[in-house]
Design an enzyme around this catalytic site. Sequence first.
Site, PDB file in Angstrom:
ATOM      1  N   GLU A 132      35.361 106.182  19.836  1.00  0.00           N
ATOM      2  CA  GLU A 132      34.294 105.172  19.908  1.00  0.00           C
ATOM      3  C   GLU A 132      34.819 103.909  20.579  1.00  0.00           C
ATOM      4  O   GLU A 132      36.036 103.742  20.719  1.00  0.00           O
ATOM      5  CB  GLU A 132      33.788 104.851  18.490  1.00  0.00           C
ATOM      6  CG  GLU A 132      34.856 104.264  17.618  1.00  0.00           C
ATOM      7  CD  GLU A 132      34.591 104.433  16.114  1.00  0.00           C
ATOM      8  OE1 GLU A 132      34.144 105.516  15.693  1.00  0.00           O
ATOM      9  OE2 GLU A 132      34.853 103.462  15.391  1.00  0.00           O
ATOM     10  N   LYS A 143      36.163 100.179  21.328  1.00  0.00           N
ATOM     11  CA  LYS A 143      36.881  99.168  20.561  1.00  0.00           C
ATOM     12  C   LYS A 143      36.186  97.846  20.866  1.00  0.00           C
ATOM     13  O   LYS A 143      36.323  97.278  21.955  1.00  0.00           O
ATOM     14  CB  LYS A 143      38.344  99.121  20.978  1.00  0.00           C
ATOM     15  CG  LYS A 143      39.156  98.150  20.149  1.00  0.00           C
ATOM     16  CD  LYS A 143      40.641  98.354  20.384  1.00  0.00           C
ATOM     17  CE  LYS A 143      41.499  97.500  19.471  1.00  0.00           C
ATOM     18  NZ  LYS A 143      41.211  96.078  19.511  1.00  0.00           N
ATOM     19  N   ASP A 152      35.143  94.086  21.051  1.00  0.00           N
ATOM     20  CA  ASP A 152      36.009  92.908  21.179  1.00  0.00           C
ATOM     21  C   ASP A 152      35.323  91.709  20.541  1.00  0.00           C
ATOM     22  O   ASP A 152      34.652  90.924  21.203  1.00  0.00           O
ATOM     23  CB  ASP A 152      36.289  92.665  22.670  1.00  0.00           C
ATOM     24  CG  ASP A 152      37.464  91.729  22.855  1.00  0.00           C
ATOM     25  OD1 ASP A 152      38.126  91.398  21.855  1.00  0.00           O
ATOM     26  OD2 ASP A 152      37.714  91.336  24.003  1.00  0.00           O
ATOM     27  N   TYR A 171      31.810 100.161  11.760  1.00  0.00           N
ATOM     28  CA  TYR A 171      32.436 101.390  12.232  1.00  0.00           C
ATOM     29  C   TYR A 171      33.390 102.064  11.252  1.00  0.00           C
ATOM     30  O   TYR A 171      34.049 103.029  11.599  1.00  0.00           O
ATOM     31  CB  TYR A 171      33.175 101.129  13.546  1.00  0.00           C
ATOM     32  CG  TYR A 171      34.053  99.900  13.525  1.00  0.00           C
ATOM     33  CD1 TYR A 171      35.154  99.813  12.692  1.00  0.00           C
ATOM     34  CD2 TYR A 171      33.762  98.803  14.352  1.00  0.00           C
ATOM     35  CE1 TYR A 171      35.958  98.698  12.663  1.00  0.00           C
ATOM     36  CE2 TYR A 171      34.558  97.673  14.332  1.00  0.00           C
ATOM     37  CZ  TYR A 171      35.658  97.623  13.482  1.00  0.00           C
ATOM     38  OH  TYR A 171      36.441  96.511  13.445  1.00  0.00           O
ATOM     39  N   LYS A 224      43.917 100.808  24.970  1.00  0.00           N
ATOM     40  CA  LYS A 224      43.511  99.522  25.548  1.00  0.00           C
ATOM     41  C   LYS A 224      43.184  99.653  27.030  1.00  0.00           C
ATOM     42  O   LYS A 224      43.941 100.270  27.785  1.00  0.00           O
ATOM     43  CB  LYS A 224      44.642  98.501  25.382  1.00  0.00           C
ATOM     44  CG  LYS A 224      45.035  98.254  23.940  1.00  0.00           C
ATOM     45  CD  LYS A 224      44.111  97.257  23.285  1.00  0.00           C
ATOM     46  CE  LYS A 224      44.601  95.864  23.601  1.00  0.00           C
ATOM     47  NZ  LYS A 224      43.940  94.851  22.780  1.00  0.00           N
ATOM     48  N   CYS A 261      38.223  56.480  41.141  1.00  0.00           N
ATOM     49  CA  CYS A 261      37.521  57.628  41.707  1.00  0.00           C
ATOM     50  C   CYS A 261      38.261  58.151  42.939  1.00  0.00           C
ATOM     51  O   CYS A 261      38.550  57.389  43.860  1.00  0.00           O
ATOM     52  CB  CYS A 261      36.095  57.217  42.088  1.00  0.00           C
ATOM     53  SG  CYS A 261      35.211  58.495  42.986  1.00  0.00           S
ATOM     54  N   CYS A 299      35.835  57.281  46.071  1.00  0.00           N
ATOM     55  CA  CYS A 299      35.457  55.943  46.532  1.00  0.00           C
ATOM     56  C   CYS A 299      36.353  54.856  45.955  1.00  0.00           C
ATOM     57  O   CYS A 299      36.133  53.676  46.199  1.00  0.00           O
ATOM     58  CB  CYS A 299      34.001  55.649  46.188  1.00  0.00           C
ATOM     59  SG  CYS A 299      33.737  55.405  44.420  1.00  0.00           S
ATOM     60  N   CYS A 350      32.526  58.138  37.609  1.00  0.00           N
ATOM     61  CA  CYS A 350      32.453  57.105  38.624  1.00  0.00           C
ATOM     62  C   CYS A 350      31.018  56.588  38.566  1.00  0.00           C
ATOM     63  O   CYS A 350      30.075  57.376  38.655  1.00  0.00           O
ATOM     64  CB  CYS A 350      32.738  57.721  39.990  1.00  0.00           C
ATOM     65  SG  CYS A 350      32.303  56.632  41.338  1.00  0.00           S
ATOM     66  N   CYS A 387      28.755  56.120  45.751  1.00  0.00           N
ATOM     67  CA  CYS A 387      29.949  56.960  45.890  1.00  0.00           C
ATOM     68  C   CYS A 387      29.616  58.168  46.771  1.00  0.00           C
ATOM     69  O   CYS A 387      28.703  58.942  46.461  1.00  0.00           O
ATOM     70  CB  CYS A 387      30.414  57.425  44.512  1.00  0.00           C
ATOM     71  SG  CYS A 387      31.669  58.711  44.600  1.00  0.00           S
TER      72      CYS A 387
HETATM   73  S1  IVH Z   1      38.958 100.981  12.962  1.00  0.00           S
HETATM   74  C1  IVH Z   1      42.159 101.031   9.517  1.00  0.00           C
HETATM   75  N1  IVH Z   1      37.242 100.952  14.922  1.00  0.00           N
HETATM   76  O1  IVH Z   1      40.366  96.504  16.360  1.00  0.00           O
HETATM   77  C2  IVH Z   1      41.565 100.856  10.866  1.00  0.00           C
HETATM   78  N2  IVH Z   1      38.632  99.040  14.633  1.00  0.00           N
HETATM   79  O2  IVH Z   1      43.698  96.411  15.856  1.00  0.00           O
HETATM   80  C3  IVH Z   1      40.272 100.177  10.866  1.00  0.00           C
HETATM   81  N3  IVH Z   1      38.141  97.223  16.229  1.00  0.00           N
HETATM   82  O3  IVH Z   1      41.217  95.114  13.285  1.00  0.00           O
HETATM   83  C4  IVH Z   1      39.850  99.736  12.198  1.00  0.00           C
HETATM   84  N4  IVH Z   1      36.519  98.247  17.290  1.00  0.00           N
HETATM   85  O4  IVH Z   1      38.939  94.522  14.254  1.00  0.00           O
HETATM   86  C5  IVH Z   1      38.219 100.275  14.284  1.00  0.00           C
HETATM   87  N5  IVH Z   1      35.627 101.071  16.575  1.00  0.00           N
HETATM   88  C6  IVH Z   1      36.585 100.393  15.945  1.00  0.00           C
HETATM   89  C7  IVH Z   1      36.966  99.088  16.338  1.00  0.00           C
HETATM   90  C8  IVH Z   1      38.005  98.443  15.661  1.00  0.00           C
HETATM   91  C9  IVH Z   1      37.217  97.123  17.200  1.00  0.00           C
HETATM   92  C10 IVH Z   1      39.103  96.148  15.893  1.00  0.00           C
HETATM   93  C11 IVH Z   1      39.256  95.879  14.428  1.00  0.00           C
HETATM   94  C12 IVH Z   1      40.717  96.091  14.114  1.00  0.00           C
HETATM   95  C13 IVH Z   1      41.346  96.044  15.469  1.00  0.00           C
HETATM   96  C14 IVH Z   1      42.525  96.983  15.548  1.00  0.00           C
END
Ligand code: IVH
Length: 700
Positions: free
Chosen positions: A138, A140, A142, A251, A360, A454, A457, A472, A477
């Site tokens: 799934e 990650k 941000d 999640y 990542k 400035c 000018c 300014c 100017c």
């Molecule tokens: S699972 C025990 N699933 O990424 C593990 N984490 O360094 C529980 N994050 O602290 C985390 N998307 O804040 C999980 N689909 C996802 C995620 C996710 C973002 C973040 C989360 C976690 C960090 C991992």
Amino acid sequence: MYNSEQTKALQKKTEAWLVAANAGNMSEIVEDNIEDLRYCLRFHEYRYYVQNDPLISDFEYDTLYTLLEQFEKENPGAVTPDSPTQRVGKGLIKDFPKTQHLVPMLSLENSYNADDLLDFDRKARELSGLSAIEYCVEPKFDGASISLLYENDLFVRGVTRGDGEVGDEITMNIKQIRSVPLSATFSEYGIEQIEIRGEVLMNKKNFKAYNDTLMEEGIPPLANPRNAAAGSLRIKDTAEVSRRNLEAFLYHVSFLSTGNRQSFNTETKEDKPVSDKNTVPSTHSGMLEMLWRLGFRSPKNEMKVFTGIDQVISHVHDFEKERDNLGYEIDGMVIKVNDLHLQDELGMTSHHPRWAIAFKFKARQATSKLLGVEYQVGRTGAVTPVAKIEPVPVGGVTVSSISIHNEDYIKEKDLWIGDTILIERSGDVIPQIVKSFPELRKSDAAGIVFPKTCPACNSLLYKPVGEAVWRCINLNCPAQIVEGIIHFVSKDAMDIRSFGEANVRKFYESGFLRSIPDVYTTKLQQAIEDSKKQPLNRILYALGIRYVGETTAKTLANAVDHLLQLAEFSEEELMALDDVGVKVAKTVYGFFRRPDNLHLIQELDKLGVRLTNEKKNLVNEGNLNGQSFLFTGTLTRLKRTEAEEMVEKNGGKLLGAVSSKLNYLVAGEKAGSKLEKAKKIPNIKIISEEEFLKMLSFSK
Ligand code: IVH
């Protein structure tokens, strides 16, 4: 969550409530059916915030919400903790108490390439003795991680990650996230207590809008949506948190208990039915399905299950290509062993679970060196420092200069000439400095000294008390004049394309473009002539009044028939307009008090620039006369936006959804559910695109 039967029934109920709400004197009806009304409101919140597919307009939602709010105000005893009204906080939050998580919030191990993932899979296979492992993959997300606790079907608290063991309780702020249900029927699964993990996000569109308002107010923008989400969760004014339009993906289930029966962390291999109806899932993907079913926004539609790591590797690479098409930021993918019992077997190291790994994506951050600072003077006289940096590619473009906003920002980020700096460019947002590295600074490094005069000018710069920006204030100017003209001709203002920034500078230097009215005396281009007919909101925006962005310009233009009528408005009258606050009212009022501005308007008037509000006049003349319209299906002769514009120009209204308030549904080709729905409501007239055009030709 809601099957099609339930959806139909709820939509019927909604319509009945809307009819009733308009009839007034509702107290008795609400009293007998209050849970029914709440049920409707929750359903529409779910459609809007979780499914992103609303069935009623904002106005209709507000009508029902107000009805409930009114009734609860008169009958405080009838309020329930999970009533939709209970998201609204009163006053300011005092503090965020420290709270222990039921299970520590661990972080994930990172991986960057296929080899790392192959390694992860090999270890998991060795430990488990299996020849192939099923994974759930799934995004990650941000954002800022959170942990939610539900007890006996009610949301009881929300907590930040903190140090992983103890976080800050931010329950009222979590309630501002409309996709987080205030109650959910976990009891259907026999679950009494459950801790759910997820990520709070600000989507890209809201982030950009939020940064735009910051910049319009002279406040430095935030580097990325993650900081915006994390910062928003720590605000003590819940109304402000609500305005930030945060979202959340949930999640992970970190703990659950079913009374004395079970907690999956200590479970054996078989699923036990814990109630007549439902079994607690024994896979991660099953948990995401369960959360979705109970009304949570889990990544059910974003996840994918694979057997074997090879398919996982090709999927994460494919998904990275889609990254920019998502509405929110992700920084990678998370790969999780799908079987929860196997997860338990694999267990954890002291830092990370052995059953999950983060993959990542390519970083949108890069390090560079701050070589020097240049100062730019804007049209309002604000002097902005711009850092010249060693050119470096970030997120697909090479960055060589970067705004560092103002003197306070330079101090806050601790920037010195020669510093190593971390920069970020997320999505289509302008690049920002995330931080400097003071530990790498040479002992003889030079600080950044803000100029006193400035750069264009030479007049003394001035900084009003309480503001961060040096200005300014010389009206003559040259830098301000040039920038003012560039703004005047720009695309969203008067849109004189052939001019462009470079031409303005050239014409200014060669001496025949020295003020805004000069633009019209050059009489070179048809474009210039055409610009005289731009609608009033554009000329208002073009004048470059401080804080008056495109939206505010529209609000102001809609309030008058002629630009100069705004000069008659008091500050209070200005503030009575939608979305006009003290600051805007003050600058607009001030603008019309200055003789040079009135003189400028007079000159533009003499040169034939239209200052009247033609749109408003048209509305009055239009024959669609307050009738409401909605378009569905594919139109063949008009673009949807053109058709909608025509409705407004001719005095009609647009609605977002089919309801008893709709007068006309214009059905194009392949019209679907809206058409079906409209057929059932007797007062809606269903017309074709041709018939719509005919109506317009009579309305001219
Ligand atoms: S699972 C025990 N699933 O990424 C593990 N984490 O360094 C529980 N994050 O602290 C985390 N998307 O804040 C999980 N689909 C996802 C995620 C996710 C973002 C973040 C989360 C976690 C960090 C991992």
